[in-house]
Enzyme design. Sequence first.
Site, PDB file in Angstrom:
ATOM      1  N   ARG A 261      82.354 -63.819  -5.112  1.00  0.00           N
ATOM      2  CA  ARG A 261      82.768 -65.223  -5.230  1.00  0.00           C
ATOM      3  C   ARG A 261      81.555 -66.134  -5.198  1.00  0.00           C
ATOM      4  NH1 ARG A 261      88.384 -65.225  -1.616  1.00  0.00           N
ATOM      5  NH2 ARG A 261      89.247 -63.406  -2.707  1.00  0.00           N
ATOM      6  N   ARG A 276      81.258 -66.855   5.080  1.00  0.00           N
ATOM      7  CA  ARG A 276      81.551 -67.168   3.681  1.00  0.00           C
ATOM      8  C   ARG A 276      80.396 -66.633   2.852  1.00  0.00           C
ATOM      9  NH1 ARG A 276      85.150 -70.485   1.204  1.00  0.00           N
ATOM     10  NH2 ARG A 276      85.820 -71.315   3.193  1.00  0.00           N
ATOM     11  N   GLU A 348      90.234 -66.628   8.801  1.00  0.00           N
ATOM     12  CA  GLU A 348      91.248 -66.125   7.873  1.00  0.00           C
ATOM     13  C   GLU A 348      90.828 -64.740   7.388  1.00  0.00           C
ATOM     14  OE1 GLU A 348      91.938 -68.587   4.409  1.00  0.00           O
ATOM     15  OE2 GLU A 348      92.522 -66.777   3.307  1.00  0.00           O
ATOM     16  N   SER A 351      95.586 -63.116   3.418  1.00  0.00           N
ATOM     17  CA  SER A 351      96.588 -64.019   2.863  1.00  0.00           C
ATOM     18  C   SER A 351      97.653 -63.158   2.228  1.00  0.00           C
ATOM     19  CB  SER A 351      95.984 -64.922   1.788  1.00  0.00           C
ATOM     20  OG  SER A 351      95.281 -65.990   2.358  1.00  0.00           O
ATOM     21  N   ARG A 390      84.929 -60.641   7.494  1.00  0.00           N
ATOM     22  CA  ARG A 390      85.345 -61.432   8.651  1.00  0.00           C
ATOM     23  C   ARG A 390      85.898 -60.565   9.776  1.00  0.00           C
ATOM     24  NH1 ARG A 390      87.980 -66.362   5.190  1.00  0.00           N
ATOM     25  NH2 ARG A 390      85.985 -67.194   4.418  1.00  0.00           N
TER      26      ARG A 390
END
Length: 425
Positions: A261, A276, A348, A351, A390
């Site tokens: 990403r 991130r 997070e 999802s 994470r």
Amino acid sequence: MLDIQRIRDNPESIKKASENKKSPVDIDIIISLDNRRRDTIKEGERLKSLRNTRSQDIAALKKEKKDATQVIADMKEVSDRIRKLDGQQKEVEDILHEHLIRVPNVAHGSTPHGESEKNNVVIAAWEKPAAFDFKPKDHIELGTALDIIDFPRGAKISGAGFPVLKGDGALLERALINFFLETHTRRHGYREIFPPFLVNRASLFGTGQLPKSEEQMYFIGEDDLFCIPTAEVPVTNLHRDEILDQAQLPIKYCAYSACFRREAGSYGKDTKGYLRVHQFNKVELVKMVQPETSYDELELLRVDAEYILKALGLHYRVVSLCDADLSFAAAKCYDLEAWAPGEGNYLEVSSCSNFEDFQARRMNIRYRPANGDKPRFVHTLNGSGLATARILVALLETYQTAKGAVRVPEVLRPWMQGLTKIGPR
RNA sequence: GGAGGACUAGGAUAAUGGUAAUCCAGCGGUCUUGAAAACCGCCGGCCUUACGGCCUUGGGGGUUCGAAUCCCUCGUCCUCCGCCA
């Protein structure tokens, strides 16, 4: 993509839904384009009908060796008009399509309404945050001291956001991936897929990353291929343009992949350390199911992802995203957030989303009902199960000791060469 | 990277430039105690209350009154050559 019929039938509610999702669309222009499209089709079909019957006449005349020059001359004119109309129709359809593919999915009735992520609803939590009788370090300090995460050298060889895992850190990463895959394949019944990490435009369009998020992806221009931002893309696209048997459903896939990403525009958010990054590892769960079952399947998917967090003994909470925070393609989404004591924050790590038929329409994935009825679109779902970057952070910070070592959770030990803790070198 | 061949519905196969035929599978029905067999119907998509109409031969263009068929282009697969972990 939404069904144009659904938009025609409920223009106001679709408009409202897009506003709730904070990506408003102009429904009126879609309706008027669609009207123009239908008018053009009507006239075109009338002329095509004429051409078809007259062509048969020409064939008959020729067969009887009669003169057909007058009919042919007439039809030449009709064909010219058809060509012109077809051109207009394509033009209108292209513009309409450009609008349609930008209409976000409609949030499900059970999705909370809100104005921003602040209105997300915490619906469950597991365990208490780990208690420390010393001030817990963050993962950067821990990882650097143990020499298992190397930020500067990652920056040297690739750039910021490409940390390197070394020694027991690399081993721990590999253990996590193995534990995730083994759990989902053996315990939860998912079929393992090892997908390509580069995909074409059609695949990214199918899952909804294109056209809206092109700038978020690494792109190999020479071959017109993109580095996948998640295994969701190749795995969900496996059945693009296919008609499945109802007996095959539900299809449950899990896949490890590296995820790439660019994180363009997110500078300043979570820039610190490993939170991130431009490349991380993730095991993704993907389901294709019958429409009637998709919300039950979403709950089951969430349970499968939560199992990993429980097994690792991490404190986490479950958040139901409000419509304003929902992604473009999702109708409902749960985030799983793991507690990171060093950060003093929830991260997070998963999802879990139901896309209903939104992706399936884009990808044209259907199934044939058992009674032989005409094909219906499947519902697609996916969820991280889980993302290691994470999770690694949460693990290091949760299982650190006063002396700066990190205990290895029981469930990971089979893949950790007998290590019970990671200590200083 | 080069040369040649192929691509038709879920699968398999046919169609002198005249408007996609057939088989299997599947679904429904008749018959049967039940099943099989046999027979009948349905069996790509869209529009239409209906009648009916339009589209569909890997994708996109072109030639033609008319294209599965001829031409161009892209994609995929197969065979051979070259290169290669």
